[in-house]
Design an enzyme around this catalytic site. Sequence first.
Site, short mmCIF file in Angstrom:
data_model
loop_
_atom_site.label_atom_id
_atom_site.label_comp_id
_atom_site.label_asym_id
_atom_site.label_seq_id
_atom_site.Cartn_x
_atom_site.Cartn_y
_atom_site.Cartn_z
N GLY A 1 -5.48 3.14 -3.81
CA GLY A 1 -6.47 3.85 -4.47
C GLY A 1 -6.12 5.46 -4.76
N ASP B 1 -2.12 -0.41 6.11
CA ASP B 1 -2.44 0.01 7.33
C ASP B 1 -3.74 0.65 7.40
OD1 ASP B 1 -2.36 2.49 5.61
OD2 ASP B 1 -1.22 3.48 7.11
N THR C 1 0.16 4.90 0.82
CA THR C 1 0.17 6.00 1.98
C THR C 1 0.31 5.12 3.31
OG1 THR C 1 -1.39 7.11 0.40
CG2 THR C 1 -1.23 8.04 2.88
N ASP D 1 0.82 -1.08 -0.03
CA ASP D 1 0.11 -0.03 -0.03
C ASP D 1 0.91 1.28 0.04
OD1 ASP D 1 -2.19 2.00 0.64
OD2 ASP D 1 -1.21 1.74 2.73
N LYS E 1 -9.52 -4.52 -4.02
CA LYS E 1 -8.00 -4.72 -3.55
C LYS E 1 -7.92 -6.32 -3.36
CE LYS E 1 -6.48 -0.42 -1.88
NZ LYS E 1 -5.32 -0.07 -0.90
N ASP F 1 -7.84 -2.44 3.75
CA ASP F 1 -6.68 -3.03 3.53
C ASP F 1 -6.98 -4.62 3.98
OD1 ASP F 1 -4.89 -1.37 1.98
OD2 ASP F 1 -4.14 -0.83 3.98
#
Length: 708
Positions: free
Chosen positions: A550, A596, A401, A399, A577, A600
């Site tokens: 995203g 995180d 961010t 991921d 996802k 997710d």
Amino acid sequence: MSESHNNSNHKSHKENNHPSHHESHEQKGYDSHGDHEGYDSHGGHGGHGSHGGHEGHDHGDMIIEFRNKFFIILVVTIPIMLLSPMIQSFMGVDWRFSGDLYIVAVLSTFVYFYGGWPFLKGAVDELKAKEPGMMTLIGTAISIAFFYSIAVVFGFNGEQIFWELATLVLIMLLGHWIEMRSINNASKALESLASLMPNTANRIKEDSDEIEEVKIDEIQAGDLLLVKPGEKMPLDGTIVKGTSQVDESMLTGESVPTEKTVDDEVIGGSINREGSLTIKVEKLMDESYLNQVIEMVKESQETKSKTQDITNRAAKWLFYIALAAGIITFIIWVSIGADINTAIQRTVTVMVITCPHALGLAAPLVVAVSTTLSAKHGLLIRNRPQFEQARNIDAVIFDKTGTLTEGKFGVTDIQSYSDMKEEEVLSYAATIENDSEHPIASGIINEASERNLSLHELTDFNSITGVGIEGTINDKNVKVVSPGYITKQGFNFDDENFNKWSEQGKTVIFLIVDDELKGAIALADQVKESSKETIAALHKRNIKAIMLTGDHQKVANYVAKEIGIDEVYAEVLPDQKAEKVEEIQQRGLVVAMTGDGINDAPALTKADVGIAVGAGTDIAMDSADIVLVDSNPKDILAIFSLSKRTFNKLVQNLIWATGYNIFAIPLAAGVLAPWGIILSPAVGAILMSLSTIIVAINAQLLHRFEME
């Protein structure tokens, strides 16, 4: 903000190189609803999910049960050992008295039925499922030791081995207790999700402006709800009145609040930060976005591989070997004319020699040491089978961010369009933004602070709806505005840098002083210093690095280029996802997923190994197999190293725990009897105990391993 914030204008936004200041914030937050992946609860504990007798219990209750049983059996085992004739012989003492063996028999009966109950019930469950494993092996061993010894007490010719029964039960209870304490598989994922939703909401009565507080389950689709600043959105809906910043970070992991106005959608569980909003309920709880995430997590938990771990597989084969060897031994001794007592003693010796003292501790001791090691280095192992699988990883999906980036905005570039110096442009902008709680403002203020710049005195602070903020500094009107405002007002400026920053997905704000354009500041989510090193190290191991986010394609491409990511999947919606993870797995790759955020969770669970960063949401951590406490992506490398070393140590222990059977079983069966070498059941039990000591020492040697 404007209608550009709703989803229908997403395409036009991407095609425009001059997005508004807040539009770019909004689009980033909106498209990032899926910027994370999830969780795996794995019922049972680690690889012992098949330990029958455990499945209906709460994990915490099971830990307490095994702990209590261990200490009680420990107390009872002491007199059993001291009253054992063989142990007394080893100690050179004689504490025999009339009826002593009956006392030992009574104590051993308690040990067998109370201490051995979880294993006996587990054995029955495994046999019903036609999947004999560790529980069957333990149950068989303690049953043979118990009933053989009882037979000896009541006249059968042989030596009772109650002490073997007691120590075997004691060690098995200890092994299971260690294992359960070392691996916390009790998932709180779904509880974490459910807790995000408020219990009540403020409903606006029909044909009036009166407000009534109602429970969530009383709300109907189409109801109008008032959401005040600081409150959570009760359910998914559409804004019909008001404008505000909405914090979706608990759902998406994105740090930038999303600007929401009339006709924009809001997600239940997100937080209204500023103005009051009136929303029309579109989806009830069962249909809500959050409930979809919950269902995906449930599905992923249920479909996660149920494959038994290596220890259970070893126990399964050892059970078959012991059973076959025992039967063959009995038949051979009877066929050569031996009396029934001798045949039974040989059979019992063979079965006892395969008692899994060492096997029962082989995995738990290694797990305990590796878990301690990992915790010291900021790794929390939640699911052992998946941790062991980490040594085979072919690709790591990141991921963006909060995992590869800091999850907060920082200033990357400053440009002056006048004689004003860059530091002055930053100082003026920081002064204007000083009263704002927006992440963009925080990035500018932090940069000014790091440069030790002094802020000016500000008066007449005011928000310019949809485009920025303004105030008075030194009797000058100062505005900090979006690119949309600059375009609308017809300002001309050197846009070479601006276009480059826009292509990189950066957010740009402009400084205007007394209607004169003075400068521009570019901000972006800052890449973690360790990210580039991590990707380079993965490439050395021939492991692919993949980004799944995203966020905007431009932003994702910029970050990927900065740190060397191999593949990029951007603008992925939350429900896509887990599907993306499956697509990558279908290419034949063993996949680890890091994330995180709440959405997710399903992807973290779907991956072969789910890794959550510690700064993330509770649901992400509850959904992961491994948690990085320090949120440092470089710690992933340590996972791979420790996983490989732990697995190697586990295999070594299993060899020590079972390999001796190659030599011991034939001896126990009596192949050397013609030469006068015969092992009694008691001596067989002693030999078995020696492998336990070797296994314990070998596990402790793992402490010498240095993390990468």
